[in-house]
Design a protein around this motif. Structure first.
Motif, short mmCIF file in Angstrom:
data_model
loop_
_atom_site.label_atom_id
_atom_site.label_comp_id
_atom_site.label_asym_id
_atom_site.label_seq_id
_atom_site.Cartn_x
_atom_site.Cartn_y
_atom_site.Cartn_z
N GLY A 81 0.81 -1.21 0.00
CA GLY A 81 0.00 0.00 0.00
C GLY A 81 0.84 1.25 0.00
N LEU A 82 1.60 1.44 -1.07
CA LEU A 82 2.50 2.59 -1.17
C LEU A 82 2.11 3.48 -2.33
N GLU A 83 2.34 4.77 -2.16
CA GLU A 83 2.15 5.74 -3.23
C GLU A 83 3.40 6.60 -3.32
N TRP A 84 3.68 7.09 -4.52
CA TRP A 84 4.73 8.08 -4.69
C TRP A 84 4.08 9.45 -4.49
N ARG A 85 4.60 10.22 -3.54
CA ARG A 85 4.08 11.57 -3.27
C ARG A 85 5.22 12.57 -3.24
N GLU A 86 4.89 13.79 -3.56
CA GLU A 86 5.90 14.84 -3.57
C GLU A 86 6.22 15.29 -2.15
N VAL A 87 7.51 15.50 -1.89
CA VAL A 87 7.97 16.08 -0.63
C VAL A 87 8.55 17.46 -0.92
N SER A 88 8.70 18.24 0.10
CA SER A 88 9.09 19.64 -0.07
C SER A 88 10.51 19.84 -0.60
N GLY A 89 11.41 18.94 -0.25
CA GLY A 89 12.81 19.13 -0.58
C GLY A 89 13.55 19.97 0.45
N ASP A 90 12.84 20.36 1.50
CA ASP A 90 13.45 21.12 2.61
C ASP A 90 13.76 20.17 3.75
N GLY A 91 14.88 20.42 4.42
CA GLY A 91 15.23 19.58 5.55
C GLY A 91 16.43 20.12 6.28
N VAL A 92 17.03 19.26 7.09
CA VAL A 92 18.22 19.63 7.85
C VAL A 92 19.28 18.55 7.68
N LEU A 93 20.50 18.97 7.82
CA LEU A 93 21.63 18.08 7.71
C LEU A 93 21.71 17.21 8.97
N ALA A 94 21.70 15.89 8.78
CA ALA A 94 21.80 14.96 9.91
C ALA A 94 23.23 14.49 10.12
N SER A 95 23.94 14.27 9.02
CA SER A 95 25.32 13.79 9.07
C SER A 95 25.93 13.96 7.69
N TRP A 96 27.24 13.95 7.61
CA TRP A 96 27.90 14.07 6.32
C TRP A 96 29.32 13.51 6.40
N THR A 97 29.88 13.26 5.24
CA THR A 97 31.29 12.88 5.14
C THR A 97 31.84 13.49 3.86
N VAL A 98 33.08 13.90 3.91
CA VAL A 98 33.73 14.50 2.75
C VAL A 98 34.66 13.46 2.15
N ASP A 99 34.42 13.13 0.89
CA ASP A 99 35.21 12.14 0.18
C ASP A 99 36.30 12.85 -0.60
N ARG A 100 37.49 12.86 -0.05
CA ARG A 100 38.61 13.54 -0.71
C ARG A 100 39.40 12.59 -1.62
N MET A 101 39.07 11.31 -1.58
CA MET A 101 39.78 10.32 -2.39
C MET A 101 39.22 10.21 -3.79
N ASP A 102 37.95 10.54 -3.98
CA ASP A 102 37.29 10.35 -5.27
C ASP A 102 36.73 11.67 -5.78
N ALA A 103 37.59 12.68 -5.85
CA ALA A 103 37.14 14.00 -6.31
C ALA A 103 36.76 13.94 -7.78
N PRO A 104 35.63 14.56 -8.14
CA PRO A 104 35.25 14.58 -9.56
C PRO A 104 36.35 15.22 -10.40
N ALA A 105 36.68 14.61 -11.50
CA ALA A 105 37.79 15.07 -12.35
C ALA A 105 37.58 16.48 -12.87
N ALA A 106 36.34 16.85 -13.16
CA ALA A 106 36.07 18.15 -13.77
C ALA A 106 36.37 19.31 -12.83
N SER A 107 36.07 19.16 -11.56
CA SER A 107 36.23 20.29 -10.65
C SER A 107 37.40 20.14 -9.69
N GLY A 108 37.81 18.91 -9.43
CA GLY A 108 38.86 18.70 -8.46
C GLY A 108 38.40 18.88 -7.03
N ALA A 109 37.13 19.24 -6.84
CA ALA A 109 36.59 19.47 -5.50
C ALA A 109 36.18 18.15 -4.85
#
Length: 132
Positions: free
Chosen positions: A41-69
């Motif tokens: 009993g599931l439906e796809w519904r739109e969510v706001s796209g607003d929220g808060v940061l719960a956790s993060w990690t910075v991946d410095r080993m696999d930087a995108p080639a185009a930006s180097g960031a």
């Protein structure tokens, strides 16, 4: 697992998530059945796209080639009550903190599809951001 509705929503930059119609609760990531009832009993519904940061990690080993960031992966708690995993864009990792307001920021893919990433939300007390 049929995720066609999710991808169709990204063409219009609408973020969709699964909603259990029996319990009134959201779930992420997509599954064929409700994590609350085991039923379909599931439906796809739109969510706001607003929220808060719960956790993060910075991946410095696999930087995108185009930006180097470095790429910043993040768990985001959406206002609707579900947690999703995505990327942060246009942010300074040194300024991140748990509870920081974020907003969906779309990354163009191919054939009109988009990926829902997140950026720091503009507003009082939030570091500045630019529109994509």
């Amino acid at each position: 697992m049929d995720t066609a509705a999710f991808w169709a929503g990204t063409r219009e930059r609408r973020l969709l998530a699964q909603f259990c119609t029996q319990t009134g609760q959201w779930q992420a990531y997509p599954r064929p059945g409700s994590v609350y009832t085991g039923r379909r009993g599931l439906e796809w519904r739109e969510v706001s796209g607003d929220g808060v940061l719960a956790s993060w990690t910075v991946d410095r080993m696999d930087a995108p080639a185009a930006s180097g960031a470095p790429r910043t992966q993040a768990w985001v708690d959406l206002n609707e009550g579900l947690r999703i995993l995505s990327w942060l864009v246009e942010c300074d990792p040194a300024r991140l903190r748990v509870g920081l307001a974020v907003r969906v920021a779309w990354i163009a893919l191919h054939d009109g599809l988009h990926w829902p990433a997140f950026s720091v939300a503009a507003g009082p007390g939030a570091p500045g951001r630019t529109e994509r």
